[in-house]
Enzyme design. Structure first.
Site, short mmCIF file in Angstrom:
data_model
loop_
_atom_site.label_atom_id
_atom_site.label_comp_id
_atom_site.label_asym_id
_atom_site.label_seq_id
_atom_site.Cartn_x
_atom_site.Cartn_y
_atom_site.Cartn_z
CB CYS A 320 38.41 29.84 34.36
SG CYS A 320 37.84 30.90 33.01
CG HIS A 471 38.45 31.83 40.37
ND1 HIS A 471 39.25 31.33 39.37
CD2 HIS A 471 37.32 32.28 39.76
CE1 HIS A 471 38.63 31.46 38.21
NE2 HIS A 471 37.47 32.04 38.41
CD GLU A 482 37.58 32.66 45.39
OE1 GLU A 482 38.54 31.86 45.48
OE2 GLU A 482 37.56 33.62 44.59
CE LYS A 502 41.60 34.24 37.77
NZ LYS A 502 41.93 33.42 38.94
CG HIS A 507 40.37 34.86 34.28
ND1 HIS A 507 41.05 33.67 34.37
CD2 HIS A 507 39.07 34.54 34.58
CE1 HIS A 507 40.24 32.70 34.70
NE2 HIS A 507 39.02 33.20 34.85
CG PHE A 567 32.10 30.66 31.95
CD1 PHE A 567 32.16 31.43 33.10
CD2 PHE A 567 32.08 31.31 30.73
CE1 PHE A 567 32.21 32.81 33.03
CE2 PHE A 567 32.14 32.70 30.64
CZ PHE A 567 32.21 33.44 31.80
#
Length: 580
Positions: A320, A471, A482, A502, A507, A567
């Site tokens: 991502c 994010h 985050e 998002k 996403h 990931f």
């Protein structure tokens, strides 16, 4: 353990090669300095000749080089690449003060005492050293001077600007339509209609309901390509149109300095899935393009073929974080002078049975099927208590699909053709958590390091960063970690505003960073930042004064930072500033 013979042969071969690379200025008939009439020396000579005879091609060497070259001058000749054989001792005196070049160091390096000198030789070396020390020192320092002369001269860094944007998303396929929907707080998340997902615990996604490639992709290709490629080609060409790259402008471009760098996290999953289904019948039923159209690089390749752009062309796949990696690398190609124009970003279309099933299996998705528009809830509470019952609130991310492409251009190139400049790309950085496949580091060290490096690389003062497109995927652990990292880096800035795109589109995997970069550029252009929807009960420890509320807010953006994490622990941060 290797035998002595197996070790000696490669060593001799290396030493012989060293001799061949060195030229002596001694007369052929002049005896070597180590070939004096000492009996012990002749014995050593015999032993060394035996070793040398084992080496391939040794008999072809001039006798005057055989021993003196190994024992001294050729070794130092390799180091300095300058001194002739008869200068060995004078140069050795100057170099012996350095640990690397001392007698013992050379002896231990080759595992022998082959450079040990007798009394007369040492006396001769000292006398020559005293008489020619100045020359020896000049030999010793000359390589350093050469290195300095070969340094690349300092040049002014080329600036990179954004001159075009293209988007295909659940909230529209035009940058202005897309951003206006974000400003209004509209949600693009709904029940999946592409396939029957009744048996899945998650039945919602940021699915693109209507999309046409008419005028953008040839019908024949449109039938065969995976959707991630169709989204990419369409968004890429729309970015060119948005950037004013008409046919006339295209004819004037140096195609060798124009490149495409658009990545994908998942690649052509639908094409490959269909190929597997066809294979159940026969390989003859498979799409002959299933392999190339499934690879992540082929979208960039096809787009370059269509445009005739021969500059840098490849794709990056870092889950991502893909888009941010592509954007930063594309900018670096321009900064280094390898390109003047770059199309960059990401594309993904993974809302198919194996895509949905795979994320369900790893328990990453929200299951808030009864109210899809409320499912993506960055920074909202993980659990809430109502009437003595515990309910899940922020319970995972929502899949999305689409593509985002930026047209990056070297500033002077853009000005020369009269391009409309939206913003300037200031810089960015990458790091790796090196911790877990899916979970962020508990201490946030990887994210903090990434942001700090992005600030250092861009030269933007941290107090100027007053807008962050986070994010923030709506996962229980990721959002909070985050947020803590952002507060660590920017917590002292009273003007800071943070939001998550998002919350409205889900996403978009490898396309997320590019679509969110477009949102950041639009914030700079318009002076408005979009809201965070579904942020009804902020998680413990989250300061709502930093997060944008349920409505759009006016903000003069000094510098915008966009984060993307993937990931595998891939972290990326990029920074845009208003063009001045």
């Amino acid at each position: 353990m290797a035998s002595s013979s197996s070790f000696t042969s490669p060593l001799c071969t290396w030493l012989v090669a060293a001799c061949m690379s060195f030229t002596c200025d001694r007369e052929p008939h002049q005896p070597s300095m180590l070939l004096h009439s000492h009996h012990s020396g002749n014995k050593r000579l015999g032993r060394r000749r035996k070793v040398l005879s084992k080496c391939s091609g040794a008999a072809q060497f001039n006798r005057s080089l055989s021993i003196s070259s190994f024992c001294g001058s050729s070794i130092h000749g390799l180091i300095t690449s300058l001194e002739p054989c008869n200068e060995y001792y004078s140069s050795k005196s100057a170099l012996s003060s350095l640990p690397l070049f001392a007698d013992n160091a050379l002896s231990s390096f080759f595992g022998s005492n082959s450079v040990t000198l007798n009394r007369n030789q040492r006396r001769l070396a000292r006398s020559r050293s005293r008489s020619r020390s100045g020359e020896a020192m000049s030999v010793a320092v000359q390589p350093t001077e050469e290195v300095k002369m070969k340094k690349k001269p300092h040049t002014k860094q080329r600036r990179v600007v954004v001159t075009g944007m293209g988007v295909v998303s659940p909230l529209g396929h035009d940058p202005d339509v897309f951003y206006n929907n974000l400003l209004e707080g509209a949600s693009g998340i709904s029940t999946i209609e592409t396939f029957d997902c009744a048996s899945y615990p998650t039945k919602i996604a940021g699915e693109i309901k209507s999309f046409s490639t008419d005028g953008w992709v040839a019908p024949k290709l449109s039938k065969r390509m995976d959707k991630f490629m169709l989204y990419m080609l369409t968004a890429g060409k729309k970015a060119l149109v948005d950037g004013g790259i008409s046919e006339d402008v295209m004819d004037e471009l140096d195609k060798a300095k124009c490149g495409v760098l658009i990545g994908s996290a998942m690649g052509g999953m639908k094409v490959f899935w269909d190929a597997l289904e066809a294979l159940r019948i026969s390989y003859k039923k498979m799409n002959p393009f299933c392999v190339p159209f499934a690879t992540t690089n082929m979208g960039s390749a096809i787009l370059a073929m269509d445009l005739g752009w021969m500059g840098p062309n490849y794709s990056i796949s870092t889950a991502c974080a893909t888009s941010n990696f592509c954007i930063l690398n594309a900018a670096n190609h321009i900064i280094r002078g390898e390109a003047d124009v770059m199309l960059c970003g990401g594309s993904d279309a993974a809302i198919i049975p194996p895509g949905l099933g795979g994320f369900v299996a790893c328990r990453a998705l929200s299951q808030r099927n009864e109210d899809p528009s409320k499912a993506s809830r960055p920074w909202d509470t993980v659990m809430f208590l109502q009437s003595f019952c515990l309910y899940a609130n922020r319970d995972g991310f929502v899949m999305g699909e689409g593509s985002g492409v930026l047209l990056l251009e070297e500033l002077e190139h853009a000005k020369k053709r009269g391009a409309n400049i939206y913003a300037e790309f200031a810089g960015g950085s990458f790091t790796c958590d090196a911790y877990h496949i899916t979970e962020p580091r508990p201490d946030g060290a990887g994210v903090i390091l990434c942001i700090e490096k992005a600030l250092a690389q861009s030269g933007v003062p941290r107090e100027d960063v007053n807008y962050i497109n986070a994010h923030a995927t709506s996962t229980p652990a990721g959002d909070l970690k985050e947020y803590e990292a952002l507060m660590h880096c920017f917590g002292q800035n009273p003007e800071l505003r943070v939001n998550s795109t998002k919350s409205m589109i889900g996403h978009l995997m490898g396309a997320a960073g590019a679509v969110e970069a477009i949102a950041a550029v639009q914030a700079i252009r318009t002076g408005w930042v979009h809201p965070n929807i579904n942020l009804e009960n902020p998680d413990e420890g989250v300061d709502t004064r930093v997060l944008v509320g349920p409505n759009k807010e006016r903000l003069e953006v000094k510098a915008a930072l966009s984060n993307s994490f993937g990931f595998g622990g891939h972290n990326s941060s990029i920074i845009f500033v208003p063009y001045k």
